[in-house]
Design an enzyme around this catalytic site. Structure first.
Site, PDB file in Angstrom:
ATOM      1  N   ASP A   1      -2.614   5.688  -4.983  1.00 52.05           N
ATOM      2  CA  ASP A   1      -2.793   4.560  -4.056  1.00 52.05           C
ATOM      3  C   ASP A   1      -4.280   4.398  -3.763  1.00 52.05           C
ATOM      4  OD1 ASP A   1      -2.729   2.633  -2.096  1.00 52.05           O
ATOM      5  OD2 ASP A   1      -1.463   3.749  -0.695  1.00 52.05           O
TER       6      ASP A   1
ATOM      7  N   GLY B   1       4.942   3.593   4.543  1.00 47.44           N
ATOM      8  CA  GLY B   1       4.822   4.092   5.907  1.00 47.44           C
ATOM      9  C   GLY B   1       3.383   4.085   6.365  1.00 47.44           C
TER      10      GLY B   1
ATOM     11  N   ASP C   1       0.815  -3.400  -2.022  1.00 50.77           N
ATOM     12  CA  ASP C   1       1.044  -3.010  -0.635  1.00 50.77           C
ATOM     13  C   ASP C   1       0.356  -4.084   0.219  1.00 50.77           C
ATOM     14  OD1 ASP C   1       0.950  -1.863   1.899  1.00 50.77           O
ATOM     15  OD2 ASP C   1       0.149   0.069   1.300  1.00 50.77           O
TER      16      ASP C   1
ATOM     17  N   LYS D   1       6.349  -2.658   3.681  1.00 48.11           N
ATOM     18  CA  LYS D   1       6.114  -2.033   4.992  1.00 48.11           C
ATOM     19  C   LYS D   1       6.503  -3.015   6.070  1.00 48.11           C
ATOM     20  CE  LYS D   1       2.352   0.995   4.053  1.00 48.11           C
ATOM     21  NZ  LYS D   1       0.914   1.184   4.029  1.00 48.11           N
TER      22      LYS D   1
ATOM     23  N   LYS E   1      -3.925   9.668  -2.749  1.00 48.12           N
ATOM     24  CA  LYS E   1      -4.889   8.636  -2.388  1.00 48.12           C
ATOM     25  C   LYS E   1      -6.102   8.773  -3.304  1.00 48.12           C
ATOM     26  CE  LYS E   1      -2.895   6.745   1.232  1.00 48.12           C
ATOM     27  NZ  LYS E   1      -2.601   5.299   1.318  1.00 48.12           N
TER      28      LYS E   1
ATOM     29  N   LYS F   1       2.348  11.064  -4.082  1.00 46.64           N
ATOM     30  CA  LYS F   1       1.372   9.973  -4.133  1.00 46.64           C
ATOM     31  C   LYS F   1       0.029  10.516  -3.702  1.00 46.64           C
ATOM     32  CE  LYS F   1       0.680   6.150  -0.865  1.00 46.64           C
ATOM     33  NZ  LYS F   1       1.351   4.988  -0.239  1.00 46.64           N
TER      34      LYS F   1
ATOM     35  N   GLU G   1      -0.893   1.855  -6.807  1.00 44.23           N
ATOM     36  CA  GLU G   1      -0.672   1.004  -5.634  1.00 44.23           C
ATOM     37  C   GLU G   1      -1.985   0.365  -5.193  1.00 44.23           C
ATOM     38  OE1 GLU G   1       1.441   3.237  -2.630  1.00 44.23           O
ATOM     39  OE2 GLU G   1       0.923   1.810  -1.056  1.00 44.23           O
TER      40      GLU G   1
ATOM     41  N   SER H   1       2.827  11.367   0.727  1.00 47.50           N
ATOM     42  CA  SER H   1       1.531  10.758   0.471  1.00 47.50           C
ATOM     43  C   SER H   1       0.453  11.773   0.840  1.00 47.50           C
ATOM     44  CB  SER H   1       1.413   9.492   1.332  1.00 47.50           C
ATOM     45  OG  SER H   1       0.141   8.914   1.200  1.00 47.50           O
TER      46      SER H   1
HETATM   47  O1  OSB Z   1      -1.514   2.642   2.080  1.00 51.94           O
HETATM   48  O2  OSB Z   1       0.450   3.378   2.145  1.00 51.94           O
HETATM   49  C1  OSB Z   1      -0.662   3.283   2.659  1.00 51.94           C
HETATM   50  C2  OSB Z   1      -0.849   5.497   5.798  1.00 51.94           C
HETATM   51  C3  OSB Z   1      -1.562   4.673   6.635  1.00 51.94           C
HETATM   52  C4  OSB Z   1      -1.996   3.453   6.175  1.00 51.94           C
HETATM   53  C5  OSB Z   1      -1.716   3.054   4.872  1.00 51.94           C
HETATM   54  C6  OSB Z   1      -0.969   3.872   4.021  1.00 51.94           C
HETATM   55  C7  OSB Z   1      -0.560   5.130   4.494  1.00 51.94           C
HETATM   56  C8  OSB Z   1       0.167   6.100   3.685  1.00 51.94           C
HETATM   57  C9  OSB Z   1       1.006   7.111   4.439  1.00 51.94           C
HETATM   58  O3  OSB Z   1       0.084   6.182   2.491  1.00 51.94           O
HETATM   59  C10 OSB Z   1       2.444   7.144   4.079  1.00 51.94           C
HETATM   60  C11 OSB Z   1       3.290   7.850   5.113  1.00 51.94           C
HETATM   61  O4  OSB Z   1       3.581   7.272   6.180  1.00 51.94           O
HETATM   62  O5  OSB Z   1       3.686   9.002   4.870  1.00 51.94           O
HETATM   63 MG    MG Z   2      -0.626   1.843   0.309  1.00 52.83          MG
END
Ligand code: OSB
Ligand code: MG
Length: 388
Positions: free
Chosen positions: A199, A301, A249, A273, A174, A172, A224, A146
């Protein structure tokens, strides 16, 4: 299976600097904060769990202080002295306390680890016992990476290139309003064949449907959580207008939410999660629904320390987790993690579940003390989480 009797529960709030800050639509975070739960049984076995939280109540609604309060005053005392022959018995014991899923999940994870350790089995095999019949752990999970919001399109393409070179087979990105179509276009142009997804962490509203439909041209694996964290219905309307599959999510906080989401066509994929849904027992129930509905599934995660990541990996190794999970190698997050051994990415973009019983990693006492000190020294939040 041997039962465990819960004798002691200790909480450790830790602060661990990330190698690079992680920026989402909520803002940037420089450090991982976590409440680690250390549970000791009457027979002397120890289990560890992680409350996945962040410095801001942005993704989830909890913070280190709310998790510590709810655990120390209510949830931990409710479990003290209890004998447990099946970790799923934790749910009824905690039922009179509502919400606080991230805190609950950390406590429950410590019970799962102590239980698996006592029965001298890997946590992943322990989970498999409670999955539908015939679902043995694969012992490894396919993972992705991510990538937070970067300062420029060029910087984004560079980071993606680095991650691909490290062996990640799914990327992924953001996104947020004003940082979406162009970033997808730039990365897709540079890497025409990669598994790419976005995401949005709830940054968009129903009026953005037409704008989001522009993303359809980039052959994305999924988008996402585009809409509100507490919405399911509008995601159903949006999915009808997009070719790209919607992955939920934030919006799915329980098995019950997932049933509603399926009913209204709000998702084509689930990011599961453990922290968000309140623990692995709920995860197992959700896993069964995904199997029943043939719903593609992966494990999300929150940049966990090794303790939380090891447990997430144990779950991600179950066979119906069939898309790459957000569980990256240790060196994507920290210079030195709280536990050993580190997670190392294999050339096929998988992580292996460690061999040992339970979560299979050992908390390092010296690093734990150091990370606790770092929390104490930086609290209150001012130094690590500016209020604006
Ligand atoms: O939206 O998936 C999410 C990290 C913190 C809070 C929300 C998210 C995330 C990540 C990180 O996308 C994923 C990872 O742990 O590598
Ligand atoms: Mg997410």
């Amino acid at each position: 299976m041997k039962a465990i009797t819960i004798q002691a529960i200790e909480l450790h709030t830790v602060l661990l600097p990330y190698l690079t800050p992680f920026e989402t639509s909520f803002g940037a975070e420089t450090d991982k904060v976590a409440v680690l739960v250390e549970l000791t049984t009457a027979a002397g076995a120890v289990g560890w769990g992680e409350c996945s939280i962040e410095l801001w109540p942005g993704y989830g609604q909890e913070t280190a202080e709310t998790a510590r309060h709810v655990l120390s005053e209510f949830m931990a005392p409710a479990l003290m002295g209890e004998t447990i022959g099946d970790p799923r018995e934790i749910r009824p014991l905690l039922r009179r306390f509502r919400g606080n899923h991230h805190a609950r999940a950390g406590l429950e994870a410590a019970v799962w680890d102590a239980f698996a350790t006592t029965n001298d089995m890997r946590l992943t095999d322990c989970f498999a016992q409670y999955a539908p019949a015939g679902q043995a752990s694969e012992g490894r999970a396919t993972v992705g990476v991510s990538i937070g919001i970067q300062p420029s399109l060029d910087a984004t393409v560079d980071v993606v290139r680095q991650r691909l070179a490290q062996g990640y087979g799914r990327v992924k990105l953001k996104i947020k309003r004003g940082w979406d179509v162009e970033v997808a276009r730039a990365v897709r142009a540079a890497f025409p064949d990669i598994l790419l997804m976005l995401d949005a962490n709830s940054d968009y509203g129903p009026a953005d449907a037409e704008h989001l439909a522009q993303l359809d041209e980039f052959d994305l694996l999924m988008i996402e959580q585009p809409l509100a964290h507490d919405d399911i219905y509008q995601h159903g309307l949006l999915q009808k207008r997009l070719k790209t599959r919607v992955c939920l999510d934030e919006s799915v906080k329980s098995a019950s939410d997932l049933r509603i989401a399926l009913q209204v066509g709000a998702l084509g994929i689930l990011n599961l999660k453990p922290a968000r849904v309140g623990g692995f027992s709920e995860c197992l129930e959700i896993y069964c629904i995904c199997v029943e509905h043939d719903l593609p599934l992966w494990i999300g995660g929150m940049l966990e320390t090794g303790v939380g990541r090891a447990a997430n990996l144990a779950f991600a190794a179950l066979p119906a987790v069939n898309l790459p999970s957000d569980i990256s190698a240790t060196d994507r997050y920290f210079a030195a993690d709280i536990s050993e051994p580190p997670f190392i990415l294999s050339a096929d973009s998988t992580l292996a579940v460690p061999d040992g019983a339970g979560i299979g990693v050992e908390v390092q006492r010296d690093r734990l003390e150091e990370a606790k000190r770092r929390w104490e020294e930086n609290y209150p939040y001012g130094k690590v989480a500016p209020r604006k």
